[in-house]
Design an enzyme around this catalytic site. Structure first.
Site, short mmCIF file in Angstrom:
data_model
loop_
_atom_site.label_atom_id
_atom_site.label_comp_id
_atom_site.label_asym_id
_atom_site.label_seq_id
_atom_site.Cartn_x
_atom_site.Cartn_y
_atom_site.Cartn_z
N LYS A 116 0.99 -1.61 -0.01
CA LYS A 116 0.09 0.42 0.23
C LYS A 116 0.38 1.38 0.09
O LYS A 116 -0.15 2.51 -0.24
CB LYS A 116 -0.39 -0.03 1.08
CG LYS A 116 -1.76 -0.85 1.38
CD LYS A 116 -2.76 -0.72 2.47
CE LYS A 116 -4.11 -1.93 2.25
NZ LYS A 116 -3.52 -3.07 2.44
N GLU A 200 -3.39 6.19 8.28
CA GLU A 200 -3.96 7.05 7.65
C GLU A 200 -4.87 7.64 8.23
O GLU A 200 -4.99 7.01 9.63
CB GLU A 200 -4.80 6.11 6.42
CG GLU A 200 -3.87 5.17 5.20
CD GLU A 200 -4.82 4.93 4.43
OE1 GLU A 200 -4.59 4.42 3.06
OE2 GLU A 200 -5.38 4.84 4.80
N HIS A 235 -14.60 -3.57 8.50
CA HIS A 235 -14.09 -3.84 7.73
C HIS A 235 -14.04 -5.07 6.39
O HIS A 235 -13.48 -4.27 5.45
CB HIS A 235 -12.54 -3.60 7.96
CG HIS A 235 -12.03 -2.60 8.94
ND1 HIS A 235 -12.09 -1.33 8.64
CD2 HIS A 235 -11.30 -2.35 9.91
CE1 HIS A 235 -11.60 -0.68 9.30
NE2 HIS A 235 -11.08 -1.21 10.91
N ARG A 297 -6.98 -8.34 -9.36
CA ARG A 297 -7.83 -9.63 -9.68
C ARG A 297 -9.35 -9.12 -9.13
O ARG A 297 -9.64 -7.96 -9.49
CB ARG A 297 -7.54 -10.47 -7.96
CG ARG A 297 -7.46 -9.97 -6.82
CD ARG A 297 -7.93 -10.82 -5.28
NE ARG A 297 -8.51 -9.66 -4.51
CZ ARG A 297 -9.83 -9.66 -3.73
NH1 ARG A 297 -10.36 -9.79 -4.51
NH2 ARG A 297 -9.39 -9.00 -2.43
#
Length: 617
Positions: A116, A200, A235, A297
């Protein structure tokens, strides 16, 4: 076109790939673990090869065995599905090096987007807006804490190699950071073999917007519009839809164009998804949508995109992998209607969504709904893999129509004895805020109390159960047991036992209720029922200090010792099952009188792990 295809996956996605491959005349080869030998995807493939035992590490993650199976069966290509090795650049490269066709993203693209932090740096260079945060190489707890303090709470800790909701922790206050960082890193190490994290800024009214992109080997990249995956729990996505509610044309153009730029920045080929986080506090706006990550994907939720575009994305994958150009240009793609998908999980909302495993004596779905499922009636849900039983996919002319159809589909789902979240899904899809499009990632947390069905059977359930145990009405009132009384409406009371408890109720006709083999199905729930037993005994008493395993799983941490003093709510053990961790707490202040839990041990549901005695301290 590819002529033979090995599917390096299992369950629902394997069946999905087989359906399209068969339509295109492609021979399919399934691989499976020993416990999956009787699964539907194994029977439906043209050939099947056993590649190991139940744990994924001994079967579906064994690259050597997958490649050997491809050689043995003469497969021309390998499709990884999603999960397992679908985003593993090493495996993708090994497939290509073996002279096989890789039906997936190029290894270089997987590497570019796999971490990430590196992906965000590449997106910044490409002019794609990213969420504020810390991407640095210094991973010391002190530095990470300092960066989180500087960003301002709440923040989100994310494993750089994470995915599927794993390796993520929301931190609301500085004092919680150290413990949650440790938990995040432990989960990241177990799931991805990489403990590195990024920090974040946590968006307070977040919307999860993602864009389906597709590239080919001829330099073409298109988008197939957006999906909204904001309805999440821990999540993990629960309900997905396309298009996104409240998305205007200008914002859609900006977000989808940014997604195409992102894909082009890594020379992308095949199916991919660019995920964005949006601040939905004032509706969707182009200047409040930021890049989060790319999934290199096919996504679990790809059917909603198929429904609104009329395209088969697996066919697109196979054609692109065969060297063909994309089947459609951008100007040939459009949105028709609204689609929604709900994930039916083997879990019990009434016990905190703990996994539920066992035989599927009954598994029925209503007509008129697309069902993508990896299991069938008569099969079983095992503790070894993902707990998703099926995806319920609906399509309507408007969003309200789609929401109503989804709620009806969940209500009409019948599963027994495995517990599911069907009733939870039905309540979510019918909730006024959801129907009105007022959704963000906090929706389920805000409305949990109203979404989880009560533990006790409703009056409707009791009335339907009572009606079901009465014999049919006959023409002769004297032989009927329905309480006939001249010049009066029949209103008998019946002693019925539902879910092990006795009730005295009046029977009634309840629309939507169905019974089979002593189980009543209504509104997505299942209730065992029957005539009240004379020897009925109530439930065992509580407060004896016995801490039992609430689910089949593996003990991954033992945090207490025999003889240790504990306080109510103190963490004593951590179990893991079906990709989920569950901490077990002390039920009251006392002393650990008995400790049977052993770290690393696999335990069935109901196993005594710890016993606490009340005492001093």
């Amino acid at each position: 076109m590819i002529q033979s295809l090995l599917i390096a996956n299992r369950g629902e996605i394997a069946r999905r790939i087989i359906r399209t491959a068969r339509r295109l005349g492609i021979r399919t080869i399934a691989v499976h673990s020993d416990v999956d030998a009787d699964m539907p995807f194994v029977r439906e493939a043209d050939e099947a090869v056993c590649i190991g035992t139940a744990p994924a590490a001994d079967s579906y993650l064994r690259q050597d065995r997958l490649l050997a199976a491809a050689r043995e069966t003469g497969a021309e290509a390998i499709h990884p599905g999603y999960g397992f090795l679908s985003e593993n650049a090493e495996f993708a490269q090994a497939v290509i090096a073996a002279g096989l066709v890789w039906v997936g993203a190029p290894p270089a693209s997987i590497l570019a987007m796999g971490l990430k932090d590196a992906a965000k740096e590449r997106m910044i260079a490409a002019g794609v807006p990213v969420t504020p945060g810390y991407l640095g190489a210094d991973q010391s707890p002190r530095r990470l804490q300092a960066e989180a303090d500087a960003i301002g709470y709440p923040v989100l800790i994310k494993a750089v190699a994470g995915g599927g909701g794993k390796g993520m922790r929301k931190v609301d206050a500085a004092g919680d950071f150290a413990e949650l960082l440790e938990s995040c890193k432990r989960e990241a190490a177990a799931s991805f073999g990489n403990t590195q994290v990024l920090i974040e800024k946590y968006i307070l009214s977040p919307r999860h917007i993602e864009v389906q992109v597709f590239g080919d080997t001829h330099g073409n990249v298109v988008h197939l519009f957006e999906r909204d995956c904001s309805l999440q729990r821990r999540h993990q996505k629960v309900i997905e839809e396309a298009p996104a509610p409240g998305m205007d044309d200008a914002t859609r153009a900006a977000v989808c164009d940014a997604a195409v730029r992102a894909a082009k920045a890594v020379d992308y080929v095949g199916a991919g998804t660019i995920e964005f986080i949006a601040d939905g506090s004032e509706g969707l706006r182009a200047d409040r949508v930021w890049f989060m990550e790319m999934n290199t994907r096919l996504q679990v939720e790809h059917p909603v995109t198929e429904a609104i575009t009329g395209q088969d994305l697996v066919e697109w994958q196979l054609r692109v992998a065969s060297g063909e150009p994309l089947p459609r240009r951008q100007d040939e793609l459009s949105i028709t209607g609204w689609a929604m998908e709900a994930r039916l999980y083997a879990e019990n909302p009434g016990t905190g969504f703990l996994p539920s495993t066992g035989p599927l004596d009954r598994l029925r779905f209503p007509a008129g709904v697309r069902i993508d499922s990896g299991v069938e009636e008569g099969g079983a849900v095992t503790p070894y893999y993902d707990p998703m039983i099926a995806k319920l996919i609906v399509h309507g002319g408007t969003r309200r129509e789609a929401a109503a159809s989804l709620a009806d589909a969940a209500r009409g789902t019948q599963v027994w004895p495995v517990r599911t979240n069907a009733a939870f899904l039905a309540r979510a899809a019918a909730h006024p805020d959801f129907v009105a499009g007022r959704v963000d990632t906090g929706f389920i947390e805000r409305h949990t109390e109203g979404l989880i069905p009560p533990a006790e059977p409703s009056p409707a359930v009791l009335a339907a159960a009572a009606a079901a145990i009465l014999p049919p009405v006959t023409a002769d009132p004297w032989s009927s047991l329905r309480g006939f009384r001249g010049n009066a409406v029949s209103s008998p009371t019946v002693e019925v036992e539902v879910a092990g408890k006795p009730y005295l109720v009046s029977p009634g006709i309840v629309p939507g209720a169905a019974t089979a083999d002593g189980v009543l199905f209504l509104d997505g729930e299942a209730w065992p029922f029957g005539v009240r037993r004379a020897d009925h005994i109530g439930g065992a008493g509580e407060g004896d200090g016995a801490v039992l395993s609430p689910m089949p799983g593996r003990v991954i941490a033992v945090l207490v010792e025999a003889g240790q003093t504990v306080v109510r709510g103190e963490r004593m053990l951590v179990l893991e099952a079906m990709k989920m961790e569950q901490a077990l707490m002390a039920p009251f202040d006392g002393v650990v009188a008995e400790l049977r839990a052993v770290e690393g041990a696999q335990v069935p549901e109901g196993t005594l792990l710890v016993r606490i005695d009340k005492g001093e301290g």
